[in-house]
Design a protein around this motif. Structure first.
Motif, PDB file in Angstrom:
ATOM      1  N   ALA A   1       0.788  -1.155   0.028  1.00 25.92           N
ATOM      2  CA  ALA A   1      -0.046   0.234   0.119  1.00 25.92           C
ATOM      3  C   ALA A   1       0.733   1.335  -0.098  1.00 25.92           C
ATOM      4  CB  ALA A   1      -0.937   0.020   1.230  1.00 25.92           C
ATOM      5  N   ALA A   2       1.956   1.261   0.705  1.00 22.39           N
ATOM      6  CA  ALA A   2       2.730   2.255   0.676  1.00 22.39           C
ATOM      7  C   ALA A   2       3.677   2.615  -0.637  1.00 22.39           C
ATOM      8  CB  ALA A   2       4.061   2.219   1.777  1.00 22.39           C
ATOM      9  N   CYS A   3       3.813   1.423  -1.295  1.00 23.23           N
ATOM     10  CA  CYS A   3       4.339   1.561  -2.763  1.00 23.23           C
ATOM     11  C   CYS A   3       3.349   2.273  -3.363  1.00 23.23           C
ATOM     12  CB  CYS A   3       4.855   0.002  -3.074  1.00 23.23           C
ATOM     13  SG  CYS A   3       6.367  -0.548  -2.180  1.00 23.23           S
ATOM     14  N   GLY A   4       2.202   1.700  -3.307  1.00 26.54           N
ATOM     15  CA  GLY A   4       1.109   2.294  -4.168  1.00 26.54           C
ATOM     16  C   GLY A   4       0.956   3.972  -4.023  1.00 26.54           C
ATOM     17  N   LEU A   5       1.049   4.477  -2.537  1.00 26.24           N
ATOM     18  CA  LEU A   5       0.952   5.767  -2.373  1.00 26.24           C
ATOM     19  C   LEU A   5       2.170   6.524  -3.122  1.00 26.24           C
ATOM     20  CD1 LEU A   5       0.145   5.948   1.386  1.00 26.24           C
ATOM     21  CD2 LEU A   5      -1.360   6.813  -0.708  1.00 26.24           C
ATOM     22  N   ALA A   6       3.294   5.873  -3.242  1.00 27.41           N
ATOM     23  CA  ALA A   6       4.644   6.470  -3.719  1.00 27.41           C
ATOM     24  C   ALA A   6       4.644   6.511  -5.230  1.00 27.41           C
ATOM     25  CB  ALA A   6       5.792   5.874  -2.931  1.00 27.41           C
ATOM     26  N   ALA A   7       4.034   5.410  -5.810  1.00 32.57           N
ATOM     27  CA  ALA A   7       4.263   5.052  -6.963  1.00 32.57           C
ATOM     28  C   ALA A   7       4.115   6.350  -8.063  1.00 32.57           C
ATOM     29  CB  ALA A   7       3.273   4.085  -7.696  1.00 32.57           C
ATOM     30  N   PHE A   8       3.017   7.131  -7.874  1.00 31.77           N
ATOM     31  CA  PHE A   8       2.797   8.348  -8.783  1.00 31.77           C
ATOM     32  C   PHE A   8       3.899   9.501  -8.490  1.00 31.77           C
ATOM     33  CE2 PHE A   8       0.429  12.075 -10.207  1.00 31.77           C
ATOM     34  CZ  PHE A   8       0.349  11.857 -11.654  1.00 31.77           C
ATOM     35  N   PRO A   9       3.963   9.851  -7.395  1.00 28.79           N
ATOM     36  CA  PRO A   9       5.048  10.923  -7.144  1.00 28.79           C
ATOM     37  C   PRO A   9       6.486  10.555  -7.598  1.00 28.79           C
ATOM     38  CG  PRO A   9       3.483  10.555  -5.272  1.00 28.79           C
ATOM     39  CD  PRO A   9       3.251   9.551  -6.112  1.00 28.79           C
ATOM     40  N   VAL A  10       6.941   9.294  -7.312  1.00 29.54           N
ATOM     41  CA  VAL A  10       8.248   9.121  -7.696  1.00 29.54           C
ATOM     42  C   VAL A  10       8.203   8.914  -9.278  1.00 29.54           C
ATOM     43  CG1 VAL A  10       9.881   7.002  -7.531  1.00 29.54           C
ATOM     44  CG2 VAL A  10       8.717   7.857  -5.616  1.00 29.54           C
ATOM     45  N   SER A  11       7.341   8.154  -9.897  1.00 29.93           N
ATOM     46  CA  SER A  11       7.242   8.158 -11.500  1.00 29.93           C
ATOM     47  C   SER A  11       7.237   9.528 -11.977  1.00 29.93           C
ATOM     48  CB  SER A  11       6.186   7.648 -11.840  1.00 29.93           C
ATOM     49  OG  SER A  11       5.973   6.170 -11.632  1.00 29.93           O
ATOM     50  N   ARG A  12       6.584  10.547 -11.357  1.00 29.21           N
ATOM     51  CA  ARG A  12       6.655  11.746 -12.009  1.00 29.21           C
ATOM     52  C   ARG A  12       7.889  12.703 -11.910  1.00 29.21           C
ATOM     53  NH1 ARG A  12       1.440  16.128 -11.704  1.00 29.21           N
ATOM     54  NH2 ARG A  12       1.260  14.940 -13.524  1.00 29.21           N
ATOM     55  N   ALA A  13       8.485  12.355 -10.599  1.00 27.72           N
ATOM     56  CA  ALA A  13       9.803  12.811 -10.374  1.00 27.72           C
ATOM     57  C   ALA A  13      10.765  12.409 -11.292  1.00 27.72           C
ATOM     58  CB  ALA A  13      10.379  12.810  -8.863  1.00 27.72           C
ATOM     59  N   LEU A  14      10.769  11.136 -11.576  1.00 28.76           N
ATOM     60  CA  LEU A  14      11.837  10.705 -12.323  1.00 28.76           C
ATOM     61  C   LEU A  14      11.598  11.194 -13.827  1.00 28.76           C
ATOM     62  CD1 LEU A  14      12.015   6.683 -11.536  1.00 28.76           C
ATOM     63  CD2 LEU A  14      13.834   8.487 -11.057  1.00 28.76           C
ATOM     64  N   TYR A  15      10.231  11.111 -14.073  1.00 28.71           N
ATOM     65  CA  TYR A  15      10.097  11.976 -15.596  1.00 28.71           C
ATOM     66  C   TYR A  15      10.548  13.276 -15.497  1.00 28.71           C
ATOM     67  CZ  TYR A  15       7.302  13.223 -19.625  1.00 28.71           C
ATOM     68  OH  TYR A  15       6.878  13.941 -20.862  1.00 28.71           O
ATOM     69  N   SER A  16      10.447  14.037 -14.744  1.00 29.50           N
ATOM     70  CA  SER A  16      10.951  15.511 -14.634  1.00 29.50           C
ATOM     71  C   SER A  16      12.276  15.625 -14.631  1.00 29.50           C
ATOM     72  CB  SER A  16      10.412  16.090 -13.307  1.00 29.50           C
ATOM     73  OG  SER A  16      10.924  15.565 -12.200  1.00 29.50           O
ATOM     74  N   LEU A  17      13.221  14.326 -14.350  1.00 27.66           N
ATOM     75  CA  LEU A  17      14.573  14.749 -14.699  1.00 27.66           C
ATOM     76  C   LEU A  17      15.036  14.671 -15.878  1.00 27.66           C
ATOM     77  CD1 LEU A  17      15.738  11.814 -11.967  1.00 27.66           C
ATOM     78  CD2 LEU A  17      15.725  14.364 -11.704  1.00 27.66           C
ATOM     79  N   ALA A  18      14.179  14.441 -16.877  1.00 28.70           N
ATOM     80  CA  ALA A  18      14.576  14.656 -18.347  1.00 28.70           C
ATOM     81  C   ALA A  18      14.614  16.048 -18.696  1.00 28.70           C
ATOM     82  CB  ALA A  18      13.319  14.012 -19.270  1.00 28.70           C
ATOM     83  N   TYR A  19      14.065  16.894 -17.732  1.00 33.69           N
ATOM     84  CA  TYR A  19      14.137  18.236 -18.174  1.00 33.69           C
ATOM     85  C   TYR A  19      15.423  19.164 -17.547  1.00 33.69           C
ATOM     86  CZ  TYR A  19       9.496  17.409 -19.807  1.00 33.69           C
ATOM     87  OH  TYR A  19       8.410  16.901 -20.586  1.00 33.69           O
ATOM     88  N   VAL A  20      16.010  18.327 -16.529  1.00 35.27           N
ATOM     89  CA  VAL A  20      17.267  19.044 -15.839  1.00 35.27           C
ATOM     90  C   VAL A  20      18.547  18.341 -16.165  1.00 35.27           C
ATOM     91  CG1 VAL A  20      17.273  20.287 -13.670  1.00 35.27           C
ATOM     92  CG2 VAL A  20      15.387  18.399 -14.057  1.00 35.27           C
ATOM     93  N   LEU A  21      18.662  17.029 -16.544  1.00 36.83           N
ATOM     94  CA  LEU A  21      19.599  16.237 -16.755  1.00 36.83           C
ATOM     95  C   LEU A  21      20.280  16.448 -18.092  1.00 36.83           C
ATOM     96  CD1 LEU A  21      18.995  13.119 -14.756  1.00 36.83           C
ATOM     97  CD2 LEU A  21      20.226  15.148 -13.946  1.00 36.83           C
ATOM     98  N   PRO A  22      21.564  16.644 -18.273  1.00 36.00           N
ATOM     99  CA  PRO A  22      22.094  16.401 -19.643  1.00 36.00           C
ATOM    100  C   PRO A  22      21.615  15.040 -20.592  1.00 36.00           C
ATOM    101  CG  PRO A  22      23.790  16.320 -18.345  1.00 36.00           C
ATOM    102  CD  PRO A  22      22.615  16.559 -17.466  1.00 36.00           C
ATOM    103  N   MET A  23      21.808  15.161 -21.636  1.00 34.07           N
ATOM    104  CA  MET A  23      21.296  14.112 -22.587  1.00 34.07           C
ATOM    105  C   MET A  23      21.706  12.428 -22.180  1.00 34.07           C
ATOM    106  SD  MET A  23      19.612  12.650 -24.721  1.00 34.07           S
ATOM    107  CE  MET A  23      19.441  11.110 -25.247  1.00 34.07           C
ATOM    108  N   PRO A  24      22.754  12.072 -21.935  1.00 32.27           N
ATOM    109  CA  PRO A  24      22.981  10.544 -21.680  1.00 32.27           C
ATOM    110  C   PRO A  24      22.295  10.153 -20.178  1.00 32.27           C
ATOM    111  CG  PRO A  24      25.162  11.901 -21.470  1.00 32.27           C
ATOM    112  CD  PRO A  24      24.201  12.605 -21.650  1.00 32.27           C
ATOM    113  N   PHE A  25      22.186  11.178 -19.240  1.00 30.68           N
ATOM    114  CA  PHE A  25      21.464  10.918 -18.124  1.00 30.68           C
ATOM    115  C   PHE A  25      19.837  11.045 -18.151  1.00 30.68           C
ATOM    116  CE2 PHE A  25      25.829  12.539 -17.027  1.00 30.68           C
ATOM    117  CZ  PHE A  25      26.378  11.356 -16.498  1.00 30.68           C
ATOM    118  N   GLN A  26      19.624  11.451 -19.202  1.00 29.80           N
ATOM    119  CA  GLN A  26      17.979  11.651 -19.581  1.00 29.80           C
ATOM    120  C   GLN A  26      17.292  10.223 -19.486  1.00 29.80           C
ATOM    121  OE1 GLN A  26      17.561  14.341 -22.775  1.00 29.80           O
ATOM    122  NE2 GLN A  26      17.540  16.065 -21.424  1.00 29.80           N
TER     123      GLN A  26
END
Length: 127
Positions: free
Chosen positions: A37-62
């Motif tokens: 249940a805790a994983c379910g609570l965390a799934a969307f915020p963690v996924s969104r945070a990982l996705y937002s890294l594409a806008y901050v990290l340089p290309m190979p790390f995206q």
């Protein structure tokens, strides 16, 4: 702000291991249900945070953002569908209230779904 997002990400990432520790001590017959249940609570915020890294990290790390993009699409779907069916939010609205509604609906949905799966894997209830 970036600091607020990092704090939210840290909270969401720490929630499953902390719930496992708590359940191990206080509810040993329900460890998987509470942890899932805790994983379910965390799934969307963690996924969104990982996705937002594409806008901050340089290309190979995206490439770190690719699982986040897939996870955000999957874990964001229930909140979007609920909000659309009940006309709770406008299409393409990115206000803080809309983001909060999405997080609440997705957290409730996935915590219930993952928690149910965890309770099934916990085995039969002890008398």
């Amino acid at each position: 702000s970036h600091a607020g997002k990092l704090v939210s990400l840290a909270w969401a990432a720490l929630l499953p291991p902390l719930s496992w520790l708590y359940a191990s001590c206080r509810a040993p017959h329900h460890v998987r249900a509470l942890t899932f249940a805790a994983c379910g609570l965390a799934a969307f915020p963690v996924s969104r945070a990982l996705y937002s890294l594409a806008y901050v990290l340089p290309m190979p790390f995206q490439l770190v953002a690719v699982p986040g993009m897939i996870g955000e699409a999957w874990h964001g779907l229930p909140g979007n569908l609920i909000a659309m069916v009940f006309h709770i939010e406008q299409q393409a609205d990115t206000s803080p209230a809309t983001v909060l509604i999405d997080h609440l609906f997705n957290g409730l949905f996935w915590a219930t779904a993952y928690g149910f799966a965890g309770s099934l894997s916990d085995g039969p209830r002890q008398g």
